[in-house]
Design an enzyme around this catalytic site. Structure first.
Site, PDB file in Angstrom:
ATOM      1  CG  MET A  18      20.276  42.147   7.712  1.00  0.00           C
ATOM      2  SD  MET A  18      18.860  41.536   8.650  1.00  0.00           S
ATOM      3  CE  MET A  18      17.481  42.222   7.761  1.00  0.00           C
ATOM      4  CG  ASP A  77      20.580  46.537  18.267  1.00  0.00           C
ATOM      5  OD1 ASP A  77      21.064  47.433  17.567  1.00  0.00           O
ATOM      6  OD2 ASP A  77      19.358  46.284  18.332  1.00  0.00           O
ATOM      7  CE  LYS A  81      18.429  40.699  17.655  1.00  0.00           C
ATOM      8  NZ  LYS A  81      17.039  40.925  17.428  1.00  0.00           N
TER       9      LYS A  81
HETATM   10  N1  SAH Z   1      16.517  49.044  11.223  1.00  0.00           N
HETATM   11  C1  SAH Z   1      17.691  49.196  10.412  1.00  0.00           C
HETATM   12  C2  SAH Z   1      18.043  47.937   9.659  1.00  0.00           C
HETATM   13  C3  SAH Z   1      18.435  46.793  10.513  1.00  0.00           C
HETATM   14  S1  SAH Z   1      18.861  45.366   9.562  1.00  0.00           S
HETATM   15  C4  SAH Z   1      17.490  50.378   9.456  1.00  0.00           C
HETATM   16  O1  SAH Z   1      16.375  50.882   9.316  1.00  0.00           O
HETATM   17  O2  SAH Z   1      18.483  50.791   8.852  1.00  0.00           O
HETATM   18  C5  SAH Z   1      20.609  45.462   9.530  1.00  0.00           C
HETATM   19  C6  SAH Z   1      21.117  45.771   8.157  1.00  0.00           C
HETATM   20  O3  SAH Z   1      20.931  47.141   7.859  1.00  0.00           O
HETATM   21  C7  SAH Z   1      22.598  45.549   7.978  1.00  0.00           C
HETATM   22  O4  SAH Z   1      22.883  44.193   7.711  1.00  0.00           O
HETATM   23  C8  SAH Z   1      22.914  46.410   6.794  1.00  0.00           C
HETATM   24  O5  SAH Z   1      22.527  45.788   5.586  1.00  0.00           O
HETATM   25  C9  SAH Z   1      21.970  47.574   7.007  1.00  0.00           C
HETATM   26  N2  SAH Z   1      22.655  48.711   7.646  1.00  0.00           N
HETATM   27  C10 SAH Z   1      22.325  49.300   8.811  1.00  0.00           C
HETATM   28  N3  SAH Z   1      23.148  50.342   9.070  1.00  0.00           N
HETATM   29  C11 SAH Z   1      24.005  50.399   8.041  1.00  0.00           C
HETATM   30  C12 SAH Z   1      25.079  51.265   7.716  1.00  0.00           C
HETATM   31  N4  SAH Z   1      25.443  52.285   8.501  1.00  0.00           N
HETATM   32  N5  SAH Z   1      25.745  51.051   6.560  1.00  0.00           N
HETATM   33  C13 SAH Z   1      25.381  50.042   5.751  1.00  0.00           C
HETATM   34  N6  SAH Z   1      24.383  49.215   6.008  1.00  0.00           N
HETATM   35  C14 SAH Z   1      23.692  49.386   7.131  1.00  0.00           C
END
Ligand code: SAH
Length: 464
Positions: A383, A248, A270
């Site tokens: 998020m 994704d 998504k």
């Molecule tokens: N499974 C993922 C999270 C998915 S939810 C994890 O463990 O990191 C998606 C959210 O994760 C985004 O809206 C943002 O808030 C955060 N996120 C994921 N990667 C990011 C990145 N490289 N920099 C900043 N925020 C990030």
């Protein structure tokens, strides 16, 4: 070729080590691991070495070296800091045609120690013939990362069934094909994933000709927050063997690049407003592809079990009897915090940290605001960009000071990382001012001020 590599069976054989210090200890450990009976000769022998010798059934001789010490030994190691003594030991050994190694003196050696990757019973030895030991060690380090630590268990599994398989396939070609199948298919996958009993069960079924029709498998893999260097060894290995990849939006292109070149790539991302592929459809797609016998990689940003809906996906797989494995990844909170110089906990500022979804379902009501304002805790919102004004308002309204330090980290750990710090009071303003966009992580708490103190840290780790 200057040296012929051989593997020396030392079990129960006497080996002489001349020297009683750190270097002698290092060599003695290896020799003891290989089952040698040590005879260590030196006027003084350090405690750890003495213990090692005792525990492995060897003998310590507390005096200077004498030629008679070589008696009955199949290998000689000179590890003293006296070059003349080392040379004498080497001469004595070579006169008797006994292999000798003098540490750090290739000219005095008849045998040399390679750099070793030990996945016993599988052992890999790398040597530069003494010319560039550091290079050999670097190659060893690379091999260590490529070869899973459970590889030895795979060899162990093969060893247990070797005779049986030999009986079954007297023909060498057939036997080779059988083992190639085992080492490159689901049996090896199971064993390397630490599921030894299942691997053995599959191997037995294969031997008895009752193996189930090959089904594929799903790898639910955490790809980390962006920097490919933050992948785990296991993630990389599975990425390089999968037949098809479902990924994704959060998975960085640089990471996708590391997947097998000829694997099919399917985007199932998504976006907040337009749900490109509904979750149920993704779940079904995983099941269908695995049923076709494919090794399916479900690549997730960060960690699959942290706001990744990984739980839902494997629930469906489990219900349908599809084998799967889950590989954790570095979650955005850990990655972003480290790359922005913000420790998530700290003895003086925060004794706990909470990962919270900022994706508010119905306005303000669905977060436990009064818990979130307790002192000495760090809040990390995933998020959280869209709901940020509400989040900041509610936290202030419920008692957290508007001056509480807070940070926005956009595209953390990537070369596009941007970090903005402010307070709960002005965070939404910062978003507007700097046109901050997703993916962005929000960190709230006193720990954010540590970023200033740790400025030096930044340059070393990212390009902010
Ligand atoms: N499974 C993922 C999270 C998915 S939810 C994890 O463990 O990191 C998606 C959210 O994760 C985004 O809206 C943002 O808030 C955060 N996120 C994921 N990667 C990011 C990145 N490289 N920099 C900043 N925020 C990030």
């Amino acid at each position: 070729m200057d040296y012929l590599p051989l593997f020396h069976n030392l079990r129960g054989s006497r080996v002489l080590v001349v020297g009683g210090g750190e270097i002698a200890l290092r060599k003695s450990r290896l020799l003891a691991d290989a089952g040698a009976l040590l005879r260590v000769v030196a006027p003084e022998i350090e405690v750890q070495l003495r213990e090692l010798v005792q525990n492995s059934g060897g003998e310590c001789v507390l005096r200077g070296y004498a030629e008679a010490d070589l008696e009955g030994c199949v290998l000689i190691i000179a590890a003293t800091d006296d070059p003349l003594l080392n040379a004498q030991v080497s001469r004595d050994a070579q006169q008797r045609c006994v292999p000798v190694n003098v540490v750090d003196a290739p000219a005095l050696c008849s045998v040399i120690f390679p750099a070793i990757v030990d996945r016993s019973p599988l052992v890999i030895a790398v040597s530069s013939g003494g010319d560039a030991p550091v290079l050999a060690r670097l190659i060893r380090a690379k091999l260590e990362t490529w070869i899973p630590s459970t590889y030895g268990q795979l060899a162990g599994l093969a060893a247990r069934f070797r005779t049986q398989v030999k009986g079954l396939f007297p023909d060498v070609q057939q036997r080779r094909a059988f083992w190639e199948d085992v080492f490159q298919g689901p049996i090896a996958d199971r064993q390397l994933a630490g599921q030894g009993a299942e691997a053995e069960h599959l191997l037995l079924a294969k031997i008895n000709g009752t193996a189930p029709v090959a089904t594929g498998e799903v790898y639910l893999v955490g790809a980390g927050p962006g920097d490919p260097d933050l992948l785990t060894f296991r993630a990389l290995r599975l990425m390089q063997q999968a037949d098809v990849v479902l990924y994704d939006r959060l998975v960085a292109p640089a990471i996708l690049e590391l997947c097998r070149r000829d694997a099919d790539r399917v985007y199932v991302g998504k976006r907040r407003a337009e749900h490109a592929v509904p979750q149920e459809q993704i779940n079904q797609q995983l099941v269908d592809l695995a049923r076709q016998g494919k090794r399916v990689l479900r690549l997730k940003g960060g960690d699959p079990f942290i706001f990744g809906r990984g739980g839902e996906e494997i629930e469906e797989l489990a219900a349908q009897g599809i084998p799967f494995q889950v590989v954790p990844g570095i979650t955005a909170a850990s990655g972003c915090a480290a790359y922005a110089g913000i420790p998530l906990t700290h003895r003086d500022y925060a004794q706990s940290v909470r990962f919270i979804t900022g994706h508010l379902k119905d306005g303000t009501s669905d977060l436990p605001w009064s818990d979130l304002v307790a002192p000495a805790q760090t809040l990390v919102f995933y998020m959280g960009l869209i709901g940020l004004p509400i989040i900041c308002n509610e936290l202030i309204k419920h008692g957290r000071s508007a001056d509480t330090p807070a940070a926005l980290i956009q595209q953390g750990t990537t070369s596009n990382q941007r970090v903005f710090t402010g307070t709960l009071g002005n965070l939404p303003q910062l978003v507007a001012e700097h046109k901050v966009h997703a993916p962005t992580l929000v960190i709230v708490g006193e720990v954010v001020q540590l970023r200033e103190k740790l400025k030096w840290f930044e340059g070393a780790q990212s390009q902010i």
